[in-house]
Scaffold this active site. Structure first.
Site, PDB file in Angstrom:
ATOM      1  N   GLY A  77       0.826  -1.205   0.000  1.00 18.34           N
ATOM      2  CA  GLY A  77       0.000   0.000   0.000  1.00 18.34           C
ATOM      3  C   GLY A  77       0.852   1.243   0.000  1.00 18.34           C
ATOM      4  O   GLY A  77       2.041   1.213  -0.316  1.00 18.34           O
ATOM      5  N   ASN A  78       0.245   2.378   0.359  1.00 16.99           N
ATOM      6  CA  ASN A  78       0.985   3.633   0.463  1.00 16.99           C
ATOM      7  C   ASN A  78       0.373   4.482   1.571  1.00 16.99           C
ATOM      8  O   ASN A  78      -0.575   4.062   2.237  1.00 16.99           O
ATOM      9  CB  ASN A  78       0.999   4.377  -0.883  1.00 16.99           C
ATOM     10  CG  ASN A  78      -0.397   4.638  -1.410  1.00 16.99           C
ATOM     11  OD1 ASN A  78      -1.212   5.288  -0.755  1.00 16.99           O
ATOM     12  ND2 ASN A  78      -0.687   4.119  -2.611  1.00 16.99           N
ATOM     13  N   TYR A  79       0.904   5.677   1.760  1.00 21.33           N
ATOM     14  CA  TYR A  79       0.529   6.512   2.896  1.00 21.33           C
ATOM     15  C   TYR A  79      -0.653   7.445   2.625  1.00 21.33           C
ATOM     16  O   TYR A  79      -0.957   8.303   3.448  1.00 21.33           O
ATOM     17  CB  TYR A  79       1.726   7.354   3.346  1.00 21.33           C
ATOM     18  CG  TYR A  79       2.894   6.551   3.838  1.00 21.33           C
ATOM     19  CD1 TYR A  79       2.811   5.817   5.023  1.00 21.33           C
ATOM     20  CD2 TYR A  79       4.092   6.510   3.121  1.00 21.33           C
ATOM     21  CE1 TYR A  79       3.888   5.074   5.480  1.00 21.33           C
ATOM     22  CE2 TYR A  79       5.181   5.769   3.571  1.00 21.33           C
ATOM     23  CZ  TYR A  79       5.073   5.060   4.752  1.00 21.33           C
ATOM     24  OH  TYR A  79       6.140   4.318   5.199  1.00 21.33           O
ATOM     25  N   SER A  80      -1.318   7.308   1.501  1.00 20.50           N
ATOM     26  CA  SER A  80      -2.415   8.227   1.172  1.00 20.50           C
ATOM     27  C   SER A  80      -3.523   8.161   2.223  1.00 20.50           C
ATOM     28  O   SER A  80      -3.960   7.078   2.623  1.00 20.50           O
ATOM     29  CB  SER A  80      -3.002   7.890  -0.203  1.00 20.50           C
ATOM     30  OG  SER A  80      -4.132   8.692  -0.466  1.00 20.50           O
ATOM     31  N   ALA A  99      -4.285   7.426  -4.886  1.00 22.79           N
ATOM     32  CA  ALA A  99      -2.908   6.941  -5.023  1.00 22.79           C
ATOM     33  C   ALA A  99      -2.964   5.438  -5.287  1.00 22.79           C
ATOM     34  O   ALA A  99      -2.832   4.621  -4.377  1.00 22.79           O
ATOM     35  CB  ALA A  99      -2.107   7.252  -3.763  1.00 22.79           C
TER      36      ALA A  99
END
Length: 402
Positions: free
Chosen positions: A208-211, A276
């Site tokens: 995943g990512n930090y969005s 994102a």
């Protein structure tokens, strides 16, 4: 645009209170119904009689009027108003508004207001630029309140600097533009993607990512507030919205987001792709939790579906497609290339090299680029304000006359 509008004018204890007289006269002249709420200290700067005469309505200062036995209901005022304008707003009142203090009628009305709130600061330059005041203004912006920036010039102290309340004529024009914007997306159906996507490795792990989804949600609320019907397709986030014109669809993976976007886009006038989306997903997803072993674990990744490219191929001449680009190097050239390759009409660029921009926070610093080559560079702002800038660009370039 002000004819028939219900406006509460809050006046605080500031030398700029004299401008409230002209402001009230101009609002009434434009056809607005104005009710004035004053703090007790405001009466030291301008009389209730003056304001009552100009507004053609009794002035409210206290919760209870002993002369006639009436209560001034802050709840009723909050429901009545189309707009609550605090002008002038002193540093003291701004601080109380930011921290939920409700020790007078003006402040309890603020906490009860269901409408847009605008604040026009007025104070000396050192008070205005003090970190406490700037922090309080940022808090108000994060609440969705609109700050009408003060002007620079000669102040009551004799000093020269920023802190003068904006002139009444300019405030009235500001209000007109606000009400015009409230309907500029009326009848438009908008698709917005927001948040991250999670690409499963096994039942308990993912890529995943930090969005946080804050930018996409701010866009959804801004456009819904301006008359649009919004379909918000959102990855896993903690933030929510309750706006009645926003239909929220939860998804987890890039493939799920793409499926919904491809299905819904043909029926939309506009799509804004602020999510994102993960570029890669595991080729094999384990059905059970992968146990730790002594050997290295190798994951084979494959590209996810490119939502922007998919919609770009589908896009009709009557539709508008807006993308986002988060870059770390060669920012503008990479964003321009993405816009051309994916058939976007407009792209919003932000860089991880800019302090305060990017994932997770409440601020962003963007450059809006158009397919025809025009570029608009903005300073660091809250994501709520950035959403307004993006919506203004869309409305001005693509919706006027449509």
């Amino acid at each position: 645009m002000l004819k028939g509008k219900h406006i509460i004018l809050g006046i605080t204890g500031s030398i700029a209170a004299y401008k409230a007289a002209t402001l009230t006269r101009l609002l009434v002249k434009e056809g607005a119904t104005v009710k004035v709420v004053m703090t007790p200290l405001a009466k030291e700067f301008i009389t209730p009689l003056t304001m009552a005469t100009l507004s053609k309505s009794p002035i409210m200062v206290d919760f209870y009027n002993p002369e006639n036995g009436d209560w001034n209901s802050h709840v009723d005022l909050g429901l009545w108003a189309d707009l609550y304008l605090v002008a002038p707003a002193s540093a003291n009142t701004i601080g109380k508004m930011a921290n939920g203090i409700a020790d007078n009628l003006l402040l309890t009305t603020y906490l009860s207001a269901k409408c847009t709130v605008m604040v026009a600061p007025a104070m000396d330059l050192d008070m205005y630029r003090h970190p406490a005041t700037q922090r309080n203004l940022e808090i108000l912006r994060s609440f969705g309140n609109i700050i009408i920036e003060p002007e620079s010039g000669e102040l009551a102290s004799g000093l020269i600097g920023k802190g003068r309340m904006e002139e009444p004529e300019q405030i009235v024009e500001f209000l007109k533009r606000h009400f015009e914007r409230q309907e500029d997306f009326k009848g438009k159906k908008v698709l917005i993607t927001a948040g991250p996507t999670y690409e499963k490795i096994d039942p308990v792990r993912f890529i995943g990512n930090y969005s946080s989804g804050k930018m996409g949600i701010a866009l959804a609320e801004e456009l819904a507030g301006r008359g649009a019907e919004v379909l918000l397709v959102c990855g896993p986030v903690n933030q929510k919205t309750s706006h009645p014109a926003i239909h929220w669809v939860d998804v987890e993976s890039a493939s799920q987001m793409c499926e919904v976007a491809v299905k819904e886009f043909p029926g939309c006038d506009l799509a804004i792709l602020s999510a994102a989306v993960a570029d890669f997903t595991p080729k094999e997803k384990a059905n059970c939790k992968i146990k730790r072993e002594k050997e290295d674990l190798l994951l084979e990744l494959m590209p996810t579906q490119d939502i922007a490219a998919e919609l770009g191929q589908m896009k009709k001449d009557s539709q508008l497609l807006v993308g986002f680009a988060l870059e770390t190097n060669d920012e503008e050239s990479n964003a321009c290339s993405k816009m051309q390759r994916k058939n976007l009409d407009m792209i919003v660029l932000n860089s991880l090299n800019d302090k305060g921009a990017g994932f997770g926070g409440d601020t962003n610093k963007v450059t809006i680029m158009h397919r025809e080559g025009e570029k608009n560079v903005y300073e660091l702002k809250t994501k709520v304000e950035v959403a307004k800038d993006i919506a203004d660009q869309i409305a001005a370039r693509y919706l006027m006359g449509s």
